[in-house]
Write a protein that holds these residues in place. Sequence first.
Motif, mmCIF file in Angstrom:
data_model
loop_
_atom_site.group_PDB
_atom_site.id
_atom_site.type_symbol
_atom_site.label_atom_id
_atom_site.label_comp_id
_atom_site.label_asym_id
_atom_site.label_seq_id
_atom_site.Cartn_x
_atom_site.Cartn_y
_atom_site.Cartn_z
ATOM 1 N N SER A 149 0.857 -1.186 0.000
ATOM 2 C CA SER A 149 0.000 0.000 0.000
ATOM 3 C C SER A 149 0.890 1.232 0.000
ATOM 4 O O SER A 149 2.082 1.177 0.301
ATOM 5 N N VAL A 150 0.309 2.339 -0.318
ATOM 6 C CA VAL A 150 1.051 3.607 -0.330
ATOM 7 C C VAL A 150 1.547 3.914 1.071
ATOM 8 O O VAL A 150 2.690 4.326 1.269
ATOM 9 N N ALA A 151 0.719 3.673 2.070
ATOM 10 C CA ALA A 151 1.112 3.933 3.459
ATOM 11 C C ALA A 151 2.239 2.984 3.877
ATOM 12 O O ALA A 151 3.191 3.385 4.549
ATOM 13 N N GLY A 152 2.133 1.701 3.490
ATOM 14 C CA GLY A 152 3.182 0.728 3.804
ATOM 15 C C GLY A 152 4.496 1.083 3.141
ATOM 16 O O GLY A 152 5.564 0.956 3.737
ATOM 17 N N GLU A 153 4.426 1.509 1.896
ATOM 18 C CA GLU A 153 5.636 1.922 1.165
ATOM 19 C C GLU A 153 6.281 3.127 1.843
ATOM 20 O O GLU A 153 7.506 3.197 1.993
ATOM 21 N N ALA A 154 5.480 4.059 2.294
ATOM 22 C CA ALA A 154 5.991 5.255 2.974
ATOM 23 C C ALA A 154 6.664 4.873 4.290
ATOM 24 O O ALA A 154 7.732 5.399 4.627
ATOM 25 N N ARG A 155 6.070 3.932 5.056
ATOM 26 C CA ARG A 155 6.677 3.486 6.319
ATOM 27 C C ARG A 155 8.004 2.769 6.066
ATOM 28 O O ARG A 155 8.972 2.938 6.786
ATOM 29 N N LEU A 156 8.041 1.957 5.009
ATOM 30 C CA LEU A 156 9.269 1.245 4.656
ATOM 31 C C LEU A 156 10.377 2.234 4.292
ATOM 32 O O LEU A 156 11.517 2.111 4.759
#
Length: 163
Positions: A15-22
């Motif tokens: 997800s976009v949020a998961g990618e940002a956290r990574l």
Amino acid sequence: MAMNPVHDVPQQAPSVAGEARLLAAVSELRDHTDERWVEIADDMLVNILRRSRPSHPVRAETPGGEFHVSELVLITALRHALDPIARCEITDIHIHSERGSYTGITIVATAQIPHPLIPMADRIRDIAQDRLRKILGTPVPHVTVEAMHVHFGDVTKDNPKLR
């Protein structure tokens, strides 16, 4: 144990949020590593400089002429000469020189008690003086407490050679 082929493993799109956290975690780890490197860089340099100590040349004279002997060669020869002294372990030797000429020595030792330290220090001085004369020639300064300082940095009830 059965293994699923790669094409059977369900793939989830990040997800976009998961990618940002990574990306934030990767960035934080990189920054943290850089900070830690800076913290230990000075310690590493000091450790390297301490271990790779330059050996200064010390002037020696024989009837055949003048030559130079490495400070580390002198220390090794002194350790070899002083090793047979019973109830005593040489822990450090510092050669003092001025403008390349030997001016004195400090010998640090550990001794077994209750053996008398002053006669042991005198024996250490005499042996060191003899070895230095053999290597450097006769202009070696005469044995004095100032020019050939023996310091007992530690005493022990056990044989210091077995520590």
